[in-house]
Design a protein around this motif. Structure first.
Motif, PDB file in Angstrom:
ATOM      1  N   ARG A  26      -0.463   1.814   3.787  1.00  0.00           N
ATOM      2  CA  ARG A  26      -1.904   1.541   3.885  1.00  0.00           C
ATOM      3  C   ARG A  26      -2.583   2.597   4.742  1.00  0.00           C
ATOM      4  N   LEU A  31      -6.818   3.208   4.055  1.00  0.00           N
ATOM      5  CA  LEU A  31      -7.510   1.976   3.682  1.00  0.00           C
ATOM      6  C   LEU A  31      -7.428   0.967   4.815  1.00  0.00           C
ATOM      7  N   GLU A  35     -10.241  -3.615   2.849  1.00  0.00           N
ATOM      8  CA  GLU A  35     -10.319  -2.924   1.557  1.00  0.00           C
ATOM      9  C   GLU A  35      -9.148  -3.300   0.661  1.00  0.00           C
ATOM     10  N   VAL A  36      -7.959  -3.378   1.246  1.00  0.00           N
ATOM     11  CA  VAL A  36      -6.776  -3.779   0.478  1.00  0.00           C
ATOM     12  C   VAL A  36      -6.935  -5.209  -0.008  1.00  0.00           C
ATOM     13  N   ARG A  39      -9.101  -5.490  -3.018  1.00  0.00           N
ATOM     14  CA  ARG A  39      -8.487  -4.942  -4.238  1.00  0.00           C
ATOM     15  C   ARG A  39      -7.433  -5.864  -4.837  1.00  0.00           C
ATOM     16  N   ILE A  40      -6.753  -6.635  -3.995  1.00  0.00           N
ATOM     17  CA  ILE A  40      -5.716  -7.525  -4.529  1.00  0.00           C
ATOM     18  C   ILE A  40      -6.140  -8.994  -4.486  1.00  0.00           C
ATOM     19  N   MET A  64       0.964  -4.749  -7.146  1.00  0.00           N
ATOM     20  CA  MET A  64      -0.416  -4.301  -6.993  1.00  0.00           C
ATOM     21  C   MET A  64      -0.536  -3.302  -5.846  1.00  0.00           C
ATOM     22  N   LEU A  65       0.161  -3.563  -4.746  1.00  0.00           N
ATOM     23  CA  LEU A  65       0.117  -2.646  -3.614  1.00  0.00           C
ATOM     24  C   LEU A  65       0.774  -1.308  -3.958  1.00  0.00           C
ATOM     25  N   ARG A  67       0.663   0.122  -6.780  1.00  0.00           N
ATOM     26  CA  ARG A  67      -0.353   0.834  -7.555  1.00  0.00           C
ATOM     27  C   ARG A  67      -1.440   1.392  -6.625  1.00  0.00           C
ATOM     28  N   ILE A  68      -1.932   0.555  -5.722  1.00  0.00           N
ATOM     29  CA  ILE A  68      -2.999   0.975  -4.805  1.00  0.00           C
ATOM     30  C   ILE A  68      -2.536   2.123  -3.908  1.00  0.00           C
ATOM     31  N   TYR A  69      -1.311   2.010  -3.384  1.00  0.00           N
ATOM     32  CA  TYR A  69      -0.804   3.003  -2.448  1.00  0.00           C
ATOM     33  C   TYR A  69      -0.139   4.191  -3.147  1.00  0.00           C
ATOM     34  N   ARG A  70       0.006   4.092  -4.469  1.00  0.00           N
ATOM     35  CA  ARG A  70       0.657   5.143  -5.265  1.00  0.00           C
ATOM     36  C   ARG A  70       2.067   5.425  -4.765  1.00  0.00           C
TER      37      ARG A  70
END
Length: 82
Positions: A26, A31, A35-36, A39-40, A64-65, A67-70
């Motif tokens: 994160r 982020l 914000e996280v 998003r989730i 999902m995390l 994806r968000i954090y790549r």
């Protein structure tokens, strides 16, 4: 959080690694917990509890995390089978 020796398991160390890497990822993504959470579709206090190791993370939330954090799942769970 200290546990008696008979309560400490390999699982505990893996879980500690997971929550540490969730926090690290994160921060790397620049982020906030808020914000996280948005998003989730969780609340910021729930994200905080996950990162503190006070709440287990659901596999869908972890996906999902990722994806968000790549990051791949193996970043968070290194011994995950391929």
């Amino acid at each position: 959080m200290d546990h008696p020796a008979w309560m400490v398991s390999h699982y505990d160390k893996r879980f500690e690694l997971l929550v540490q890497r969730l926090r690290d990822a994160r921060h790397e993504a620049n982020l906030s917990q808020t914000e996280v959470a948005e998003r989730i579709e969780l609340t910021q206090p729930l994200v905080s509890r996950i990162e503190a190791g006070q709440r287990k993370i659901d596999p869908i939330e972890l996906a999902m995390l990722c994806r968000i954090y790549r990051k791949p799942v193996r970043y968070f769970v290194p011994d995950m089978p391929v």
